[in-house]
Write an enzyme that holds these catalytic residues in place. Structure first.
Site, PDB file in Angstrom:
ATOM      1  N   LYS A  34      30.182   9.603 -47.243  1.00 62.36           N
ATOM      2  CA  LYS A  34      29.413   8.423 -47.667  1.00 62.36           C
ATOM      3  C   LYS A  34      28.589   8.762 -48.909  1.00 62.36           C
ATOM      4  CE  LYS A  34      25.877   9.863 -44.431  1.00 62.36           C
ATOM      5  NZ  LYS A  34      25.480   9.863 -43.017  1.00 62.36           N
ATOM      6  N   ARG A 130      17.652   3.914 -33.970  1.00 58.39           N
ATOM      7  CA  ARG A 130      18.021   3.275 -35.228  1.00 58.39           C
ATOM      8  C   ARG A 130      19.146   2.308 -34.898  1.00 58.39           C
ATOM      9  NH1 ARG A 130      20.010   7.035 -40.146  1.00 58.39           N
ATOM     10  NH2 ARG A 130      21.737   7.303 -38.688  1.00 58.39           N
ATOM     11  N   TYR A 255       3.890  14.686 -70.535  1.00 59.02           N
ATOM     12  CA  TYR A 255       3.175  13.456 -70.168  1.00 59.02           C
ATOM     13  C   TYR A 255       1.973  13.761 -69.296  1.00 59.02           C
ATOM     14  CZ  TYR A 255       6.999  10.479 -71.842  1.00 59.02           C
ATOM     15  OH  TYR A 255       7.924   9.836 -72.605  1.00 59.02           O
TER      16      TYR A 255
HETATM   17  C1  LIG Z   1      25.549  11.108 -42.426  1.00 64.24           C
HETATM   18  C2  LIG Z   1      25.864  11.240 -40.977  1.00 64.24           C
HETATM   19  C3  LIG Z   1      26.230  12.471 -40.420  1.00 64.24           C
HETATM   20  C4  LIG Z   1      26.202  13.776 -41.203  1.00 64.24           C
HETATM   21  O1  LIG Z   1      24.900  14.312 -41.157  1.00 64.24           O
HETATM   22  P1  LIG Z   1      24.599  15.740 -41.867  1.00 64.24           P
HETATM   23  O2  LIG Z   1      23.184  16.012 -41.500  1.00 64.24           O
HETATM   24  O3  LIG Z   1      24.775  15.512 -43.326  1.00 64.24           O
HETATM   25  O4  LIG Z   1      25.573  16.686 -41.308  1.00 64.24           O
HETATM   26  C5  LIG Z   1      26.615  12.494 -39.095  1.00 64.24           C
HETATM   27  N1  LIG Z   1      26.608  11.373 -38.338  1.00 64.24           N
HETATM   28  C6  LIG Z   1      26.217  10.179 -38.831  1.00 64.24           C
HETATM   29  C7  LIG Z   1      26.197   8.988 -37.950  1.00 64.24           C
HETATM   30  C8  LIG Z   1      25.826  10.068 -40.164  1.00 64.24           C
HETATM   31  O5  LIG Z   1      25.438   8.902 -40.640  1.00 64.24           O
END
Ligand SMILES: *Cc1c(COP(=O)(O)O)cnc(C)c1O
Length: 357
Positions: A34, A130, A255
Site C-alpha cells: 500500500k 479501528r 530560516y
Molecule cells: C500496513 C499493514 C500491515 C503491515 O504492517 P507493518 O508494521 O508495516 O509490517 C499489516 N496489516 C495491516 C492490516 C496493515 O494495514
C-alpha cells in the site's frame, strides 16, 4: 539541476522477503505494498515481490488497479474492502480479495450472488478499535458469509495495535481474544502478524503473515535496529552538496535563525528539502552522511535545501550526501525527526527520481 535520487535495491528487497519466509516457513505471505509500497514505487516493487509472495496488500481499489494495469496477476487484498457495487464487481473480475469489516460490506456481498466468488477476509476488532467486527458478532457474520455464493473462502484476520512494543500487554490480550474466537469457529485460515509479530511472535504466524515495513528493511521496534534483525534497507535517499560556505561564529544559518555556530565553521548546502519529502521537523543534530562521514544537520530544513555543519573538513560542491539508507538507518533519522521510518518513506515526493539497481 536536481540531484535528489532514491536508489532502490532489488537485492535487499529479496533478502528481506527471504527473511520473512525463513521466520514464518509454514505461513503464506501477504506482502503489504500500500501507499506506493511504502514510498518505494508500487508497480516495480510488486513486480519484484510477486514471484516470492502469495498475495499483495493495498489499501483500496485504485491501488490494486494500478498493479493489474502493470500486468501483475498475483492475488491482491483490498485492506479496506469495497465501498460500492462497482468496486465489488471489479474486485471479483480481477482476482482481488476483499476485507470485510462492517455490515454494509456483508450486505453488499449478499446482494450480488452472481459472478466469480472471492476470498473474504473477515476482520475482527480484537482490541485495536479501528476496523472490524467485535468478537461476539463474528460467528454470525462468518455464518452469513459462509453461505453466500459470492464467497469462495474466508480468512479470519485481526491487527495488533502495539506489537512494536514488546512491553505492551495489549498484544497478548489481542492474541487471547483471537484464540478464543478461533476455537469457536470451524478451522479457518487465520492472519494476525504484521512485521513486528513476524519477527518476535512466532505463535501468531498462523496461515497468513502480513509483513510491511520489514520488507523495506526498517525495524518495527524502537529499541532494535534493522541491522540487528538482519534486514537490509531497500531505499537509499541520496543527493549532492551544491555549495560550501564559510560561516563565522555567531552568524545564524537558515530560516528563523534557529542555529548559529559557536566558532567559525563551514556549512555544506545539500540539495534536499521538504519539497522532496525530507522531514521539515528534523532538528539540528540530525545526522547526514557526506562522503561517507556523519555530520549534523544545522538550522531549519528548507523546501529545496538543508545546511550541514562540516567543520574543517574538505567537502566540495558535487560531493555525495546520503540522507538515509545504506550507512545511515532511516529509523535513526526518523527518531531525530520525531516520527517513524514508515512516514519518512511515504512522504517522499514525485520530485525524487527512483532508480532500481
Ligand atoms: C500496513 C499493514 C500491515 C503491515 O504492517 P507493518 O508494521 O508495516 O509490517 C499489516 N496489516 C495491516 C492490516 C496493515 O494495514
Amino acid at each position: 539541476m536536481r540531484d535528489a535520487t532514491l536508489l532502490l535495491s532489488r537485492e535487499a528487497l529479496l533478502h528481506n522477503v527471504a527473511r520473512v519466509r525463513a521466520l514464518a516457513p509454514q505461513s503464506r505471505v501477504l506482502a503489504m505494498v500500500k501507499a506506493e509500497a511504502y514510498g518505494h514505487g508500487a508497480t516495480t516493487t510488486a513486480a519484484f515481490l510477486a514471484p516470492h509472495v502469495d498475495a499483495l496488500g493495498v489499501a483500496f481499489l485504485e491501488e490494486a488497479l494500478a498493479l493489474r494495469d502493470a500486468g501483475i496477476d498475483t492475488p491482491i487484498v483490498l485492506m479496506e474492502g469495497v465501498f460500492n457495487d462497482y468496486e465489488l464487481a471489479t474486485a471479483r473480475a480481477k482476482n482481488m480479495h476483499v476485507m470485510v469489516h462492517q455490515h454494509a460490506q456483508v450486505d453488499m456481498l449478499a446482494r450480488h450472488p452472481q459472478g466469480l466468488p472471492l476470498t473474504a477476509w473477515l476482520k475482527v476488532d480484537s482490541g485495536m478499535h479501528r476496523l472490524g467486527f467485535r468478537p461476539d458478532e463474528v460467528p454470525d457474520v462468518y455464518h452469513r458469509l459462509e453461505a453466500m455464493p459470492a464467497v469462495a473462502r474466508i480468512v479470519v484476520c485481526s491487527h495488533f495495535a502495539a506489537a512494536d512494543d514488546p512491553a505492551s500487554p495489549q498484544t497478548e490480550q489481542q492474541f487471547r481474544v483471537m484464540q478464543q474466537l478461533a476455537a469457536a469457529l470451524p478451522a479457518l485460515p487465520l492472519s494476525l502478524a504484521n512485521s513486528a509479530a513476524v519477527l518476535r511472535l512466532p505463535e501468531t504466524h498462523h496461515q497468513w503473515v502480513r509483513p510491511g515495513i520489514m520488507l523495506y528493511g526498517s525495524s518495527p521496534f524502537v529499541e532494535e535496529s534493522a541491522e540487528s534483525l538482519d534486514l537490509k534497507p531497500v531505499m537509499t535517499l541520496v543527493s549532492r552538496v551544491i555549495a560550501v560556505r564559510d560561516i563565522r561564529a555567531g552568524e545564524p544559518v537558515g530560516y528563523s535563525a534557529t542555529w548559529a555556530p559557536a566558532e567559525d565553521t563551514r556549512i555544506a548546502v545539500v540539495a534536499i528539502g521538504y519539497g522532496d519529502g525530507y522531514p521539515r521537523h528534523a532538528p539540528s543534530g540530525t545526522p547526514v552522511l557526506i562522503n561517507g562521514k556523519r555530520y549534523p544537520l544545522v538550522g531549519r530544513v528548507s523546501m529545496d535545501m538543508i545546511t550541514v555543519d562540516i567543520g574543517d573538513d574538505n567537502v566540495q560542491p558535487g560531493d555525495s550526501a546520503v540522507l538515509w539508507g545504506t550507512g545511515l538507518s532511516a529509523d535513526e533519522v526518523a527518531r531525530h525527526a520525531g516520527t517513524i521510518s514508515y512516514e519518512l518513506f511515504c512522504r517522499l515526493t514525485s520530485r525524487v527520481s527512483r532508480i532500481w539497481q
